[in-house]
Design an enzyme around this catalytic site. Sequence first.
Site, short mmCIF file in Angstrom:
data_model
loop_
_atom_site.label_atom_id
_atom_site.label_comp_id
_atom_site.label_asym_id
_atom_site.label_seq_id
_atom_site.Cartn_x
_atom_site.Cartn_y
_atom_site.Cartn_z
N CYS A 2 0.85 -1.19 0.00
CA CYS A 2 0.00 0.00 0.00
C CYS A 2 0.88 1.24 0.00
O CYS A 2 2.05 1.21 0.33
CB CYS A 2 -0.87 0.00 1.24
SG CYS A 2 -1.83 -1.52 1.39
N ARG A 27 2.87 0.84 -6.52
CA ARG A 27 3.26 -0.06 -5.41
C ARG A 27 2.15 -1.01 -5.02
O ARG A 27 2.39 -2.01 -4.35
CB ARG A 27 3.61 0.80 -4.19
CG ARG A 27 4.83 1.63 -4.35
CD ARG A 27 4.87 2.68 -3.27
NE ARG A 27 4.84 2.07 -1.96
CZ ARG A 27 5.84 2.17 -1.11
NH1 ARG A 27 6.92 2.83 -1.45
NH2 ARG A 27 5.78 1.64 0.07
N TRP A 73 -3.36 -2.29 -1.67
CA TRP A 73 -3.20 -3.60 -2.31
C TRP A 73 -3.73 -4.57 -1.28
O TRP A 73 -3.11 -4.77 -0.24
CB TRP A 73 -1.74 -3.86 -2.65
CG TRP A 73 -1.50 -5.17 -3.34
CD1 TRP A 73 -2.05 -5.59 -4.51
CD2 TRP A 73 -0.65 -6.24 -2.90
NE1 TRP A 73 -1.59 -6.84 -4.84
CE2 TRP A 73 -0.74 -7.26 -3.87
CE3 TRP A 73 0.17 -6.42 -1.81
CZ2 TRP A 73 -0.04 -8.45 -3.76
CZ3 TRP A 73 0.88 -7.60 -1.70
CH2 TRP A 73 0.76 -8.61 -2.66
N ASN A 99 -0.52 0.81 6.18
CA ASN A 99 0.19 -0.14 5.32
C ASN A 99 0.72 -1.20 6.26
O ASN A 99 1.37 -0.89 7.25
CB ASN A 99 1.33 0.59 4.60
CG ASN A 99 2.14 -0.37 3.74
OD1 ASN A 99 1.69 -1.48 3.47
ND2 ASN A 99 3.32 0.05 3.33
N GLY A 100 0.42 -2.49 5.98
CA GLY A 100 0.90 -3.57 6.85
C GLY A 100 -0.25 -4.46 7.27
O GLY A 100 -1.31 -4.44 6.67
N GLU A 480 15.02 -16.55 -14.31
CA GLU A 480 14.61 -15.13 -14.35
C GLU A 480 13.84 -14.83 -15.62
O GLU A 480 12.82 -14.15 -15.62
CB GLU A 480 15.85 -14.24 -14.21
CG GLU A 480 15.60 -12.76 -14.39
CD GLU A 480 14.60 -12.17 -13.39
OE1 GLU A 480 14.21 -12.85 -12.43
OE2 GLU A 480 14.16 -11.02 -13.61
N LYS A 484 10.00 -13.36 -15.75
CA LYS A 484 9.64 -12.15 -16.49
C LYS A 484 8.46 -12.41 -17.41
O LYS A 484 7.49 -11.66 -17.43
CB LYS A 484 10.84 -11.66 -17.32
CG LYS A 484 11.96 -11.06 -16.51
CD LYS A 484 11.71 -9.64 -16.10
CE LYS A 484 11.27 -9.34 -14.72
NZ LYS A 484 11.77 -9.98 -13.55
N GLU A 487 5.13 -13.12 -15.32
CA GLU A 487 4.52 -12.08 -14.48
C GLU A 487 3.96 -10.91 -15.29
O GLU A 487 3.11 -10.18 -14.79
CB GLU A 487 5.50 -11.57 -13.43
CG GLU A 487 6.69 -10.83 -13.96
CD GLU A 487 7.56 -10.28 -12.83
OE1 GLU A 487 7.01 -9.83 -11.82
OE2 GLU A 487 8.78 -10.30 -12.97
N HIS A 503 14.81 -35.38 -17.21
CA HIS A 503 14.25 -36.08 -16.02
C HIS A 503 12.77 -35.80 -15.86
O HIS A 503 12.25 -35.79 -14.75
CB HIS A 503 15.03 -35.66 -14.78
CG HIS A 503 16.48 -36.01 -14.85
ND1 HIS A 503 16.93 -37.32 -14.79
CD2 HIS A 503 17.57 -35.25 -15.07
CE1 HIS A 503 18.25 -37.33 -14.91
NE2 HIS A 503 18.68 -36.09 -15.09
N LYS A 602 4.54 -3.92 -6.52
CA LYS A 602 5.98 -3.73 -6.68
C LYS A 602 6.75 -4.27 -5.50
O LYS A 602 7.82 -4.82 -5.65
CB LYS A 602 6.31 -2.24 -6.86
CG LYS A 602 7.80 -1.96 -7.08
CD LYS A 602 8.35 -2.69 -8.29
CE LYS A 602 9.84 -2.53 -8.46
NZ LYS A 602 10.37 -3.46 -9.48
C1 AGP Z 1 10.34 -9.27 -9.94
O1 AGP Z 1 10.13 -9.07 -11.32
C2 AGP Z 1 9.10 -9.47 -9.17
N1 AGP Z 1 8.24 -8.35 -9.27
C3 AGP Z 1 9.29 -9.97 -7.75
O2 AGP Z 1 9.67 -11.31 -7.89
C4 AGP Z 1 10.35 -9.26 -6.88
O3 AGP Z 1 11.63 -9.52 -7.38
C5 AGP Z 1 10.26 -9.84 -5.46
O4 AGP Z 1 8.98 -9.55 -4.95
C6 AGP Z 1 11.34 -9.29 -4.52
O5 AGP Z 1 11.20 -7.90 -4.40
P1 AGP Z 1 12.40 -7.07 -3.73
O6 AGP Z 1 13.59 -7.22 -4.63
O7 AGP Z 1 11.90 -5.66 -3.66
O8 AGP Z 1 12.66 -7.66 -2.38
#
Ligand code: AGP
Length: 607
Positions: A2, A27, A73, A99-100, A480, A484, A487, A503, A602
């Site tokens: 949030c 965020r 969020w 937030n939290g 990675e 990408k 997501e 395997h 984010k």
């Molecule tokens: C990355 O593309 C993602 N949005 C997500 O996996 C992110 O890397 C993960 O939540 C960790 O976030 P941070 O690096 O801010 O700790």
Amino acid sequence: MCGIIGYVGQRPALPILIEGLRRLEYRGYDSAGVALMERGKLQISKSAGRISVLEQMLDMQAKPKAGIGHTRWATHGAPTDVNAHPHTDASGRIAVVHNGQIENDRALRTYLERQGVEFRSDTDTEALAHLISRFYQGNLEQAVRQALHEISGAYAIAVVCSDEPDVIVAARNGGPLLIGVGKGEHLVASDPAAILSHTTQVVYMSDGEMARITPDHVHMTTLDAIPVTREIEEIEWGLEQIELDGYDHFMLKEIHEQPEALQDCLRGRIEARSGSIHLGGLVDCTRELTRARRFILTGCGTAWHAALVGEYLFEELIRTPTETEYASEFRYRNPVIDDGTVVIAVSQSGETADTLAALVEAKQRGALTLGVVNVVGSSIARETDSGVYLHVGPEIGVASTKAFTAQVAVLAMMACYLGRRKHLSPAAASQFITALEQIPKQIAEILERAGDAKVVAERYAGFENWLYLGRGYNYPVALEGALKLKEISYIHAEGLPAAEMKHGPIALIHEGMPVVVIATSGSQYDRITNNIAQVRARGGSIIAIATEGDRQIAKMAEHVLYVPDTPEPLQPLLTVIPLQLIAYHAAVLRGCNVDKPRNLAKSVTVE
Ligand code: AGP
């Protein structure tokens, strides 16, 4: 995650709040709201959906010079109008943005309901509003303090009261919160981006602290009313770094920023001629680090992938046992931490709840803890004993790109720095650093051919299942690349160590299935080209990431995306770039919201 914004000063608050919410929207965004204060009255406006939905409810000419705002969020309660923040007490006199997560929310709610409180929402935040109201006897700061002693959990909050229209009370315990210092005005926010257009002078709050904020004064204390003095710090980032700069999406901007971002990350830290690395954050603990018997790298998502590259780098250059742990697993599995264990938390935001908790767990067990973090003053940065900042500027796109390459670059520098204090010769270090120095320019060269990735996306964006294969240092890059794609384009993709395919996953290969294979020059080249042959024999379509000049690979692949040559340990910094671009273009072609993918935020500050 949030977002929180608050303003108290001489100017109409509403435009400042709305602008701040827009900069916070990335965020965490499924609802938003504001509370404006004038003597004797709080004006609350809130709604599910984007900030634009909220704006339609507002009179932007509103006069009040104080208020708070929030982008949500959802964690407790669905993203609905009634669950949006701010939340008020029954009288509508007190409003809270939060937030939290309040962990004893259920017990609080039961207690308050027994006192006759009728809840309107499903949120834990509303319970806090009612609790503050019960303690309020004309002093908002005191009432907030008493209420916070009754709750447990993580929070960053801003609270207002119509009886004190020029006061905002802020408190933090496990969520980011900072105070912007202006002339005759103050702001409070969960992220510097929200207030950057008004001031670059900020005070970062720490866990267990409160602040009573008025236009001319900020009074900071601990939750136990002990006065706190904090230095005013300068935000390094300019507003332009927050803006899109002509790109269609923040993610594309940040992919193309990587040459400059990596320059910034390396600047002043590497000296090829002497084979030296300068990491100011490690100076005071170098001795302890040099004697480390084990390194544990931990993080989540992309940060975990960067940490996995770090594991390979540390073991190769420092020759000290190193392992990589998912923070969410590490924190709950009763990890073995003994003397000589160093735990390194990798995180762009520095606010990821699982990573922060893993860090706290490691510290409690006596580990020396380091952070590899981008956001200065973030919770993880403040929790660790020391660390190295990425220095790549704000990363706005939810999909992490420049933070990944910077995390790998920092881990490479740390590995070289510590390796030189053990077995790494000056010549070997000099060779490594010379190659590292070339990386920003080499990334720029790859980006000049960004169109090649778009061609791949155009051909395969309609396929719902992709495979990504890599070996050695490029195995984490395969993970990675798959993340990408998943997501932001919502295509299912799986990253694998290439040898693992036989395997089981090889059963997935069907005619025309896109299989991305990182087949760059190095010790695994022959094996990875064998894997390509295995895929082709079953009809898979090969998208190869290869080293410039390799013509052989072109005979084995439907598409080849070339990257400049560099030593294997540094290849992830280059091989990831085409994968970022493929994912980006596939998402755009599929009409996905690249910067704000569904269900994602984010920074995940909740479990
Ligand atoms: C990355 O593309 C993602 N949005 C997500 O996996 C992110 O890397 C993960 O939540 C960790 O976030 P941070 O690096 O801010 O700790």
